[in-house]
Design a protein around this motif. Sequence first.
Motif, PDB file in Angstrom:
ATOM      1  N   UNK A  91       0.620  -1.281  -0.378  1.00 47.69           N
ATOM      2  CA  UNK A  91      -0.059   0.211   0.145  1.00 47.69           C
ATOM      3  C   UNK A  91       0.883   1.700   0.036  1.00 47.69           C
ATOM      4  N   UNK A  92       1.820   1.643   0.989  1.00 46.69           N
ATOM      5  CA  UNK A  92       2.878   2.550   1.056  1.00 46.69           C
ATOM      6  C   UNK A  92       3.554   2.680  -0.243  1.00 46.69           C
ATOM      7  N   UNK A  93       3.967   1.303  -1.031  1.00 47.64           N
ATOM      8  CA  UNK A  93       4.406   1.580  -2.335  1.00 47.64           C
ATOM      9  C   UNK A  93       3.902   2.524  -3.259  1.00 47.64           C
ATOM     10  N   UNK A  94       2.330   2.442  -3.179  1.00 47.87           N
ATOM     11  CA  UNK A  94       1.536   2.143  -5.146  1.00 47.87           C
ATOM     12  C   UNK A  94       0.995   4.182  -4.383  1.00 47.87           C
ATOM     13  N   UNK A  95       1.297   4.425  -2.854  1.00 50.19           N
ATOM     14  CA  UNK A  95       0.631   5.752  -2.384  1.00 50.19           C
ATOM     15  C   UNK A  95       1.883   6.142  -3.191  1.00 50.19           C
ATOM     16  N   UNK A  96       3.425   5.787  -2.609  1.00 52.75           N
ATOM     17  CA  UNK A  96       4.390   6.754  -3.124  1.00 52.75           C
ATOM     18  C   UNK A  96       4.840   6.339  -4.430  1.00 52.75           C
ATOM     19  N   UNK A  97       3.834   5.508  -5.014  1.00 48.08           N
ATOM     20  CA  UNK A  97       4.304   6.337  -6.068  1.00 48.08           C
ATOM     21  C   UNK A  97       3.525   6.572  -7.015  1.00 48.08           C
ATOM     22  N   UNK A  98       2.030   6.791  -6.267  1.00 52.40           N
ATOM     23  CA  UNK A  98       0.960   8.070  -6.907  1.00 52.40           C
ATOM     24  C   UNK A  98       1.401   9.417  -6.461  1.00 52.40           C
ATOM     25  N   UNK A  99       1.736   9.695  -6.068  1.00 50.10           N
ATOM     26  CA  UNK A  99       2.015  11.061  -4.975  1.00 50.10           C
ATOM     27  C   UNK A  99       3.105  11.849  -6.384  1.00 50.10           C
ATOM     28  N   UNK A 100       3.996  11.516  -6.844  1.00 50.51           N
ATOM     29  CA  UNK A 100       4.497  12.502  -7.875  1.00 50.51           C
ATOM     30  C   UNK A 100       3.656  12.679  -8.971  1.00 50.51           C
ATOM     31  N   UNK A 101       2.844  11.681  -9.570  1.00 50.54           N
ATOM     32  CA  UNK A 101       1.929  11.552 -10.732  1.00 50.54           C
ATOM     33  C   UNK A 101       1.187  13.176 -10.314  1.00 50.54           C
ATOM     34  N   UNK A 102      -0.380  12.021  -8.580  1.00 48.52           N
ATOM     35  CA  UNK A 102      -0.758  13.098  -8.167  1.00 48.52           C
ATOM     36  C   UNK A 102       0.079  14.665  -8.240  1.00 48.52           C
ATOM     37  N   UNK A 103       1.007  14.820  -7.432  1.00 43.55           N
ATOM     38  CA  UNK A 103       1.379  16.112  -7.372  1.00 43.55           C
ATOM     39  C   UNK A 103       1.136  16.786  -9.018  1.00 43.55           C
ATOM     40  N   UNK A 104       1.978  16.261 -10.162  1.00 46.41           N
ATOM     41  CA  UNK A 104       1.828  16.893 -10.637  1.00 46.41           C
ATOM     42  C   UNK A 104       0.701  16.716 -11.696  1.00 46.41           C
ATOM     43  N   UNK A 105      -0.563  16.126 -11.720  1.00 48.92           N
ATOM     44  CA  UNK A 105      -1.755  15.993 -12.155  1.00 48.92           C
ATOM     45  C   UNK A 105      -1.830  17.248 -12.096  1.00 48.92           C
TER      46      UNK A 105
END
Length: 477
Positions: free
Chosen positions: A16-30
Motif C-alpha cells: 500500500x505504501x509503495x502504491x501511495x508513494x508511486x501515485x504521489x508524484x503523479x498526483x502532484x504533477x497532475x
Amino acid sequence: MLSGPYYPRSFTILVIVAMGVLILPLASGLINAVHVLQGVVDTQRQFTHNSLAITRDVRQIVESVSQLQRTAGQYHLLQEAEFGPALRSRFDELQTRLARLDTRLADAATRTTLATLQTRSRTLYRQLRPGAFLDSTRFHALDPAFDTLHASARTLLGQADAAVQRELQALEATVQGTRQRLITLALALIPLTMLLAGVFSWMINRPIKQLKASIKQLGQADLRPQPAISGPQDIVELGREIDWLRQRLQALEEQKQRFLRHVSHELKTPLASLREGVALLNDELAGSLNARQRSIVSIMDSASRDLQKRIEDLILTSSMMREAALPPATPQALADVLAGVLARQRLALETHGIRVEAQLTAATLKADRNQLETVLDNLLSNAIKFSPEGGRILVKSESADDAVAVWVCDQGEGIPEAERDHVFEPFFQGARQPATTIKGSGLGLSIVRESLLAAGGSVEVVDCPPWSTCFRLSWPL
C-alpha cells in the motif's frame, strides 16, 4: 546503525505504501498541471474581456467625437436652444467613456494619447458649451480643433489595437512557456516514478527471493543454516517458520541416520556370524554333508549374500542423500570399468547364459570411479534379473552435447508406460517381476538416479528397438 532498508510490519502495508508513494508524484504533477492550465485559462479569459472592452470603448470614443461635432453644429449653426441639453449630454458621455477607458489602459503611449484627448476635448467644449451661439465663421474656425480631436481619437484607436496585439503575443508566450513547463515536469516525473518503482520493487522482491532461495535450498536437501530473511514482520515470521522447518528436517535426518547406523550395525553383526557359520558348514568342518544338506547350505549362503546386499544398498542410499557432492571427477576408461563390473557379475551371466555386447564409441568419461561402478553394477544386475535365458545385454556409449550418453539395454519383458515415472523411486517394485529370482530391495535404480543427479547428469527410460528395456544415462563432460 541500520543493517538494511526499513520495512513496515506488514507486507500488505508495504504494498500500500509503495502504491501511495508511486501515485504521489503523479498526483502532484497532475494537480500542478491543472493549476497551471487554470491560470492560463483565467489569463486568457481576462485578456479576452479586457481586449473586447478596450476595443469597444475606443470605437465608442471615436463615435462620441463625431456625435459631439454634429450636435455642436446643430446647436450653433441652427441656433436652436433645444439642442443645448443634447450637446451637454454628448460631452458628458465622451468624458465618461474617456474616464472608463483610463482604468483599462496600461500602455504608457496609449495613456498619454488618452490624456491629450481628454484635455483637448475639455478645451474645445469650453468654446462650444451652451449659453451664447457662435456664428458660422467662428464655428468653422473651430474645425482644426475638431480635426485634431478626431486625429487623436484615431491615434488612440490604433494604439489600443497595437496594445491588444502586444498582450496577445505575451499571452502566446505565456502559453508556450506553460507548455514547456508541463513537458519538463512530465520528463522529470517519468524517471522519478521509475526510480521509486525500482526501489519498491527491490524492497518487495528481496524478501520473496530470500524465501524462494530458502525453499529451494530445503528442496535440494541442503539443511545448512540459512541467512536471516529481512523484510516486513510477517515475511520475517515466515522465514523463521522455514528455518524451524529446516531444523526439524535436520533433526529427522539425524534421527534417520542414527537409525540406519544402528540397524546396519545390529544386522551386520549377526549376519557376519551367520555367514561364518554357513561357510564352516560348507567347508564340512562340522562333518560331511549329503547332497540335500549341501543344497540347504547353498540356499542359506545365497540368502545371506542377498541380505548383505540389501543392507549395503540402504547404507549407500542414505549416504548419497546426505552428501551434497561427489568426490572430484577424473577421466575413466569405460572399457576397464565395465570389465571390472562384468567380472563381479560373471557367475550370474554364465548361470543364465547371457551375453553382454559393448559398443563404446565414447571411450572415456569424467566421473568418480566408485560411483560409476555402482551405477553400471546396479543397471547390469537389473538387466540380468529381467533378461530371458540365453538373452543379450547391450552397453553402448556415444558423445552427445557437452555430455557422454551411455545406454544399458536388455531383452526382458519391458517396463509398462505407467511405471516409467516410478521405477527410480526408492523401494518401488514393478508389476512384472521374474518368478525365478529372489525379490530385490527396489533401491538399485534409485541409487542410479541419485548418483547421476549428484554428478549433474540424468537417467531416463527410453524406447530403443529391438531392445525391450533401455536406460539412457547422461554424464556431463
